[in-house]
Enzyme design. Sequence first.
Site, PDB file in Angstrom:
ATOM      1  N   ASN A 169     -80.643  49.693  -3.577  1.00  0.00           N
ATOM      2  CA  ASN A 169     -80.992  48.470  -2.936  1.00  0.00           C
ATOM      3  C   ASN A 169     -82.642  48.160  -2.975  1.00  0.00           C
ATOM      4  OD1 ASN A 169     -79.496  46.316  -0.623  1.00  0.00           O
ATOM      5  ND2 ASN A 169     -81.834  46.927   0.197  1.00  0.00           N
ATOM      6  N   TYR A 173     -89.254  43.367   2.581  1.00  0.00           N
ATOM      7  CA  TYR A 173     -89.564  43.239   3.413  1.00  0.00           C
ATOM      8  C   TYR A 173     -91.045  44.038   4.278  1.00  0.00           C
ATOM      9  CZ  TYR A 173     -85.071  45.131   3.203  1.00  0.00           C
ATOM     10  OH  TYR A 173     -83.956  45.780   3.221  1.00  0.00           O
ATOM     11  N   ARG A 174     -91.805  42.761   4.713  1.00  0.00           N
ATOM     12  CA  ARG A 174     -93.474  43.038   4.870  1.00  0.00           C
ATOM     13  C   ARG A 174     -93.649  44.081   5.407  1.00  0.00           C
ATOM     14  NH1 ARG A 174     -93.184  39.727  10.090  1.00  0.00           N
ATOM     15  NH2 ARG A 174     -93.471  41.328  12.222  1.00  0.00           N
ATOM     16  N   GLU A 232     -79.748  45.326  -6.313  1.00  0.00           N
ATOM     17  CA  GLU A 232     -80.463  43.960  -6.650  1.00  0.00           C
ATOM     18  C   GLU A 232     -80.673  44.052  -8.144  1.00  0.00           C
ATOM     19  OE1 GLU A 232     -80.574  45.255  -3.679  1.00  0.00           O
ATOM     20  OE2 GLU A 232     -79.206  43.799  -2.133  1.00  0.00           O
ATOM     21  N   ASP A 281     -94.767  34.028  11.164  1.00  0.00           N
ATOM     22  CA  ASP A 281     -93.852  34.169  10.192  1.00  0.00           C
ATOM     23  C   ASP A 281     -93.445  31.958  10.082  1.00  0.00           C
ATOM     24  OD1 ASP A 281     -92.001  35.682   9.580  1.00  0.00           O
ATOM     25  OD2 ASP A 281     -92.063  37.020  11.027  1.00  0.00           O
TER      26      ASP A 281
HETATM   27  C1  LIG Z   1     -91.513  36.279   1.613  1.00  0.00           C
HETATM   28  C2  LIG Z   1     -89.732  36.721   2.390  1.00  0.00           C
HETATM   29  C3  LIG Z   1     -90.432  37.776   3.459  1.00  0.00           C
HETATM   30  C4  LIG Z   1     -89.690  38.614   4.625  1.00  0.00           C
HETATM   31  N1  LIG Z   1     -89.598  39.324   5.348  1.00  0.00           N
HETATM   32  C5  LIG Z   1     -88.831  40.547   5.548  1.00  0.00           C
HETATM   33  C6  LIG Z   1     -89.109  40.986   6.732  1.00  0.00           C
HETATM   34  O1  LIG Z   1     -90.308  41.542   6.850  1.00  0.00           O
HETATM   35  N2  LIG Z   1     -88.291  42.046   7.646  1.00  0.00           N
HETATM   36  C7  LIG Z   1     -86.405  41.778   6.854  1.00  0.00           C
HETATM   37  O2  LIG Z   1     -85.909  42.723   7.415  1.00  0.00           O
HETATM   38  N3  LIG Z   1     -86.546  41.155   6.185  1.00  0.00           N
HETATM   39  C8  LIG Z   1     -87.471  39.819   5.724  1.00  0.00           C
HETATM   40  N4  LIG Z   1     -87.423  39.068   4.831  1.00  0.00           N
HETATM   41  C9  LIG Z   1     -85.327  38.478   4.191  1.00  0.00           C
HETATM   42  C10 LIG Z   1     -85.214  39.348   3.624  1.00  0.00           C
HETATM   43  O3  LIG Z   1     -85.657  39.710   2.233  1.00  0.00           O
HETATM   44  C11 LIG Z   1     -83.675  38.979   2.851  1.00  0.00           C
HETATM   45  O4  LIG Z   1     -82.853  39.009   4.073  1.00  0.00           O
HETATM   46  C12 LIG Z   1     -82.643  39.999   2.231  1.00  0.00           C
HETATM   47  O5  LIG Z   1     -81.188  39.376   1.552  1.00  0.00           O
HETATM   48  C13 LIG Z   1     -83.034  41.854   2.761  1.00  0.00           C
HETATM   49  O6  LIG Z   1     -81.961  42.356   2.004  1.00  0.00           O
HETATM   50  P1  LIG Z   1     -81.015  42.648   1.536  1.00  0.00           P
HETATM   51  O7  LIG Z   1     -79.610  42.319   2.592  1.00  0.00           O
HETATM   52  O8  LIG Z   1     -81.066  44.033   0.503  1.00  0.00           O
HETATM   53  O9  LIG Z   1     -81.658  44.387   3.337  1.00  0.00           O
HETATM   54  C14 LIG Z   1     -88.023  38.141   4.436  1.00  0.00           C
HETATM   55  C15 LIG Z   1     -87.461  37.729   3.397  1.00  0.00           C
HETATM   56  C16 LIG Z   1     -88.868  36.951   2.414  1.00  0.00           C
HETATM   57  C17 LIG Z   1     -88.612  35.724   1.161  1.00  0.00           C
HETATM   58 MN   LIG Z   2     -79.287  44.978  -0.502  1.00  0.00          MN
END
Ligand SMILES: Cc1cc2nc3c(=O)[nH]c(=O)nc-3n(C[C@H](O)[C@H](O)[C@H](O)COP(=O)(O)O)c2cc1C
Ligand SMILES: [Mn+2]
Length: 482
Positions: A169, A173-174, A232, A281
């Site tokens: 995956n 996530y920051r 991804e 944020d």
């Molecule tokens: C710039 C940016 C920052 C993000 N920061 C976070 C974060 O800190 N924590 C989080 O859980 N999702 C964050 N997201 C949202 C996730 O990246 C997004 O929901 C993604 O689909 C998660 O992938 P996953 O489903 O594989 O976990 C962020 C998205 C962007 C575009």
């Molecule tokens: Mn995913």
Amino acid sequence: MPFSFKDLRDFISFLEAKNQLKRVKVEVDPILEITEITDRTVKKYGPALIFENVKDSKFPVAINLFGTYERTAWALGFDSFSEIEKFLPNVLSMIPSNLKEAFGTLIELSKFRHLKPKLVKKAPSQEIVKTDDANILEFPILKCWPEDAGRFITLPLVITKDPETGIHNVGMYRMQVYDEKTTGMHWHIHHDGAQNFLKSDKDKPFEVAVALGGEPALIYSATAPLPRNVSEYMLAGILNHRPIELVKAKTVDLLVPANAEIIIEGYVLHGETRLEGPFGDHTGYYSLADQFPVFHITAITHRKDAIYPATIVGRPPMEDCYLGKATERFFLPVIKQLVHEVVDIDMPLEGVFHNCVIVSIEKTYPKQAFKVMNALWSLGQMMFSKFIVIVDSDVNVHDYSEVAWRVFNNVDPKRDVLLTEGPLDVLDHSAPNPYWGYKMGIDATRKLPEEGHPRPWPKDIVMSEDIKKIVDEKWKEFGIDI
Ligand SMILES: Cc1cc2nc3c(=O)[nH]c(=O)nc-3n(C[C@H](O)[C@H](O)[C@H](O)COP(=O)(O)O)c2cc1C
Ligand SMILES: [Mn+2]
């Protein structure tokens, strides 16, 4: 032929050739100053920026690469933004039932076989390898806003493995930097990284790698709300028309992008958390400090001349808005496949994606708008939608004035509003709890007698075509200057 980029610098050269990139040579401070410059630039739809001379670091910062509709479309391999939603429909029309199956089948289609990630032995992202001497503070990591708890890595591709299926995956996530070898791991409980961690062996460190840079399509894919059984890496390969090249990480059992700029390897321990945030944020507010897992760095590998990619989030519009809009367009055909009456969807930037969704539907039976709301609340990350507004198919969901006119005039607040509860985005500060709260569906469609509306529904006022034509023909003669 659509665009395709082999790495970040390939995209940077492309933007430069299109006159969409500015190299800033004067020294800038990664503490707040880069944010102010970037914020002004993105709000004026300005160019991507490379800061070549960043205080206290030998590495340049690349930012605002995705900061317009046009650049985001290019990054994903499309000539223009409107191409995005045309990408999946042909494939999806062959596929039945639910989202998970839809994507699973999609990946299995032999058409995409050759786009599965490819393992390579030698990788630009591993030109330099540092283990004991690894120090994340070498990089020009930004402190974005005055009340942020510190410096944050803002464009990380966080790579984890599903302990059961082995599927990789990649999620964005920051990461708050605590010291040379320690950061936060701000994966929300609902996201795949956190879910993989929860499923992993409680007695063992959970291995994680983080890529910075790489194919622009991969950076987007890390933000895309894919079903858990789809990597991804696969989506990025499909978008990029070539497999994502992966290499074995040096200190963890994970496959990491070969063409990234920087890879950070390490682990997260069960039972260990630390205060993370506050952080300015994408809602336009500081997200509150909370306990999150801690990431311990075991190695950092990078290109000799690595470019550090970053973004800033804050009050919209910001760079991430265009990534979100790409997702809105990209997944519309998927949603239409699953919820057949859906015609179009718009997520206003002010609603920061999870807070507001406007949907037009082809309504043929009573209370169908309520059915659509419930369907959307059950679909992947659409579950976070705090407000869902449903309008008829003839309403342009992208015209907020038209939508507001329909809502204010068509809605009987008692009959046409559905209040429900369930999971909300962790960033929704209006909810008394961090993980769940109330959601509202608003049915602004024309009401049928069977929906408790015995009175006739009035017609829209529209001028007849023959009169319009007469006025068109004579318009100049009237001398009305508008
Ligand atoms: C710039 C940016 C920052 C993000 N920061 C976070 C974060 O800190 N924590 C989080 O859980 N999702 C964050 N997201 C949202 C996730 O990246 C997004 O929901 C993604 O689909 C998660 O992938 P996953 O489903 O594989 O976990 C962020 C998205 C962007 C575009
Ligand atoms: Mn995913």
